[in-house]
Scaffold this active site. Structure first.
Site, PDB file in Angstrom:
ATOM      1  N   PRO A  62       0.788  -1.329   0.463  1.00 10.92           N
ATOM      2  CA  PRO A  62      -0.381  -0.567  -0.399  1.00 10.92           C
ATOM      3  C   PRO A  62       0.395   1.148  -0.256  1.00 10.92           C
ATOM      4  CG  PRO A  62       0.292  -0.953   2.563  1.00 10.92           C
ATOM      5  CD  PRO A  62       0.811  -1.830   1.256  1.00 10.92           C
ATOM      6  N   ASN A  63       0.578   2.017  -0.703  1.00 10.09           N
ATOM      7  CA  ASN A  63       0.532   3.362  -0.958  1.00 10.09           C
ATOM      8  C   ASN A  63       1.958   4.074  -1.934  1.00 10.09           C
ATOM      9  OD1 ASN A  63      -1.656   4.729   0.870  1.00 10.09           O
ATOM     10  ND2 ASN A  63      -0.424   3.851   2.845  1.00 10.09           N
ATOM     11  N   ARG A  72       4.966  11.342  -1.859  1.00  9.55           N
ATOM     12  CA  ARG A  72       4.776  10.830  -0.229  1.00  9.55           C
ATOM     13  C   ARG A  72       6.121  11.132   0.041  1.00  9.55           C
ATOM     14  NH1 ARG A  72       3.712   5.254   2.100  1.00  9.55           N
ATOM     15  NH2 ARG A  72       2.952   5.900   3.666  1.00  9.55           N
ATOM     16  N   TYR A 116      10.695   8.867   1.793  1.00  7.86           N
ATOM     17  CA  TYR A 116      10.690   7.218   0.668  1.00  7.86           C
ATOM     18  C   TYR A 116      11.867   7.932  -0.516  1.00  7.86           C
ATOM     19  CZ  TYR A 116       7.772   6.122   3.500  1.00  7.86           C
ATOM     20  OH  TYR A 116       6.560   5.278   4.901  1.00  7.86           O
ATOM     21  N   ASN A 118       8.105  -5.497  -1.111  1.00  7.11           N
ATOM     22  CA  ASN A 118       7.976  -4.482  -0.073  1.00  7.11           C
ATOM     23  C   ASN A 118       6.697  -4.328   0.153  1.00  7.11           C
ATOM     24  OD1 ASN A 118       8.351  -2.068   0.560  1.00  7.11           O
ATOM     25  ND2 ASN A 118       9.487  -1.045  -0.820  1.00  7.11           N
ATOM     26  N   ALA A 138       3.440  -1.002   5.242  1.00 14.39           N
ATOM     27  CA  ALA A 138       3.060  -0.875   5.996  1.00 14.39           C
ATOM     28  C   ALA A 138       2.343  -2.530   6.322  1.00 14.39           C
ATOM     29  CB  ALA A 138       1.699   0.297   6.097  1.00 14.39           C
ATOM     30  N   HIS A 191       3.865  -5.373   9.142  1.00 15.71           N
ATOM     31  CA  HIS A 191       4.416  -4.419  10.144  1.00 15.71           C
ATOM     32  C   HIS A 191       2.471  -4.496  11.056  1.00 15.71           C
ATOM     33  CE1 HIS A 191       7.229  -2.157   9.311  1.00 15.71           C
ATOM     34  NE2 HIS A 191       6.382  -1.423   8.599  1.00 15.71           N
ATOM     35  N   ASP A 219       1.707 -16.016   6.527  1.00 14.42           N
ATOM     36  CA  ASP A 219       0.788 -17.367   6.170  1.00 14.42           C
ATOM     37  C   ASP A 219       0.862 -17.712   4.869  1.00 14.42           C
ATOM     38  OD1 ASP A 219       0.129 -17.437   8.408  1.00 14.42           O
ATOM     39  OD2 ASP A 219      -1.824 -17.477   8.497  1.00 14.42           O
ATOM     40  N   GLU A 261      13.147  -9.940   1.862  1.00 14.45           N
ATOM     41  CA  GLU A 261      11.859  -8.310   2.011  1.00 14.45           C
ATOM     42  C   GLU A 261      12.233  -7.049   1.844  1.00 14.45           C
ATOM     43  OE1 GLU A 261       9.734  -6.938   6.350  1.00 14.45           O
ATOM     44  OE2 GLU A 261      10.917  -8.887   6.285  1.00 14.45           O
ATOM     45  N   HIS A 319      12.467  -2.955   2.113  1.00 14.62           N
ATOM     46  CA  HIS A 319      12.241  -1.297   2.436  1.00 14.62           C
ATOM     47  C   HIS A 319      12.769  -0.261   2.579  1.00 14.62           C
ATOM     48  CE1 HIS A 319       8.925  -3.509   5.027  1.00 14.62           C
ATOM     49  NE2 HIS A 319       9.798  -4.375   5.587  1.00 14.62           N
ATOM     50  N   LEU A 320      11.980   0.708   2.070  1.00 16.01           N
ATOM     51  CA  LEU A 320      12.685   2.009   1.034  1.00 16.01           C
ATOM     52  C   LEU A 320      13.522   2.234   2.571  1.00 16.01           C
ATOM     53  CD1 LEU A 320      10.724   3.124  -0.987  1.00 16.01           C
ATOM     54  CD2 LEU A 320      12.856   2.775  -2.409  1.00 16.01           C
ATOM     55  N   SER A 321      12.644   2.295   3.161  1.00 15.45           N
ATOM     56  CA  SER A 321      13.742   3.694   4.548  1.00 15.45           C
ATOM     57  C   SER A 321      14.065   2.045   5.663  1.00 15.45           C
ATOM     58  CB  SER A 321      12.579   4.336   5.591  1.00 15.45           C
ATOM     59  OG  SER A 321      11.621   2.897   6.178  1.00 15.45           O
ATOM     60  N   ARG A 379      12.961   3.745  12.590  1.00 13.26           N
ATOM     61  CA  ARG A 379      11.699   4.973  12.459  1.00 13.26           C
ATOM     62  C   ARG A 379      10.952   4.794  13.671  1.00 13.26           C
ATOM     63  NH1 ARG A 379       9.034   4.380   6.868  1.00 13.26           N
ATOM     64  NH2 ARG A 379       8.299   6.407   7.929  1.00 13.26           N
ATOM     65  N   ARG A 423       6.700   0.318  13.616  1.00 16.99           N
ATOM     66  CA  ARG A 423       6.955  -0.134  11.984  1.00 16.99           C
ATOM     67  C   ARG A 423       8.473  -0.884  12.995  1.00 16.99           C
ATOM     68  NH1 ARG A 423       5.758   2.780   7.935  1.00 16.99           N
ATOM     69  NH2 ARG A 423       5.742   5.000   8.796  1.00 16.99           N
TER      70      ARG A 423
END
Length: 148
Positions: A13-14, A21, A26, A75, A78, A81, A88, A99, A101-103, A108, A112
């Site tokens: 998402p996002n 954003r 990001y 990625n 959210a 978390h 699953d 996995e 993540h950009l950040s 953070r 997170r």
């Protein structure tokens, strides 16, 4: 299956709002820019690149990767978390899972710091911005080559 490796790159998402954003967190690359970087990094391998804001769609795509991909880059944004469902679904895979993540979530907010995805992933790449996707593609290709 073909001799050409297939890597699924799934985005949560996002991430469709990348570039506008919170660019201080990001970055300024759009998701289309990142997709181009992944395709270039993959060389001859095929990249299936997708984004959704819907958790169930991500679960469907993870399940699809069981038969259609030799590696998965996720990625989860959210959902990493919050989503036991993603965890699953990932546990059903026998292919490498990265996995991404950009950040750096560990640097953070406290909420997170925990990821439901990490325990189902082969490895985690975080904090390198858009370059993390290229690192993940390279890692996926290495993992594919090293598999028996």
């Amino acid at each position: 299956m073909s001799d050409i490796p297939v890597i699924h790159v799934l985005n949560g998402p996002n991430l469709n709002l990348l570039g506008v954003r919170e660019p201080d967190i990001y970055g300024r690359d759009t998701l289309a820019d990142i997709e181009q970087r992944c395709v270039k990094a993959a060389g001859e391998a095929k990249v299936v690149f997708r984004q959704t804001n819907h958790e169930g769609v991500l679960v469907d795509w993870i399940q699809e990767a069981r038969e259609a991909a030799q590696a998965l880059i996720l990625n989860p944004a959210a959902y990493g978390h919050t989503s036991v469902a993603l965890h699953d679904a990932l546990k059903t895979l026998s292919i490498p899972v990265i996995e991404l993540h950009l950040s750096n979530p560990a640097a953070r907010e406290a909420f997170r710091h925990h990821s439901y995805v990490s325990s189902a992933a082969t490895g985690v790449i975080a904090g390198f911005g858009a370059s993390g996707y290229e690192l993940a593609v390279q890692a996926a290709l290495t993992l594919i080559r090293e598999r028996p």
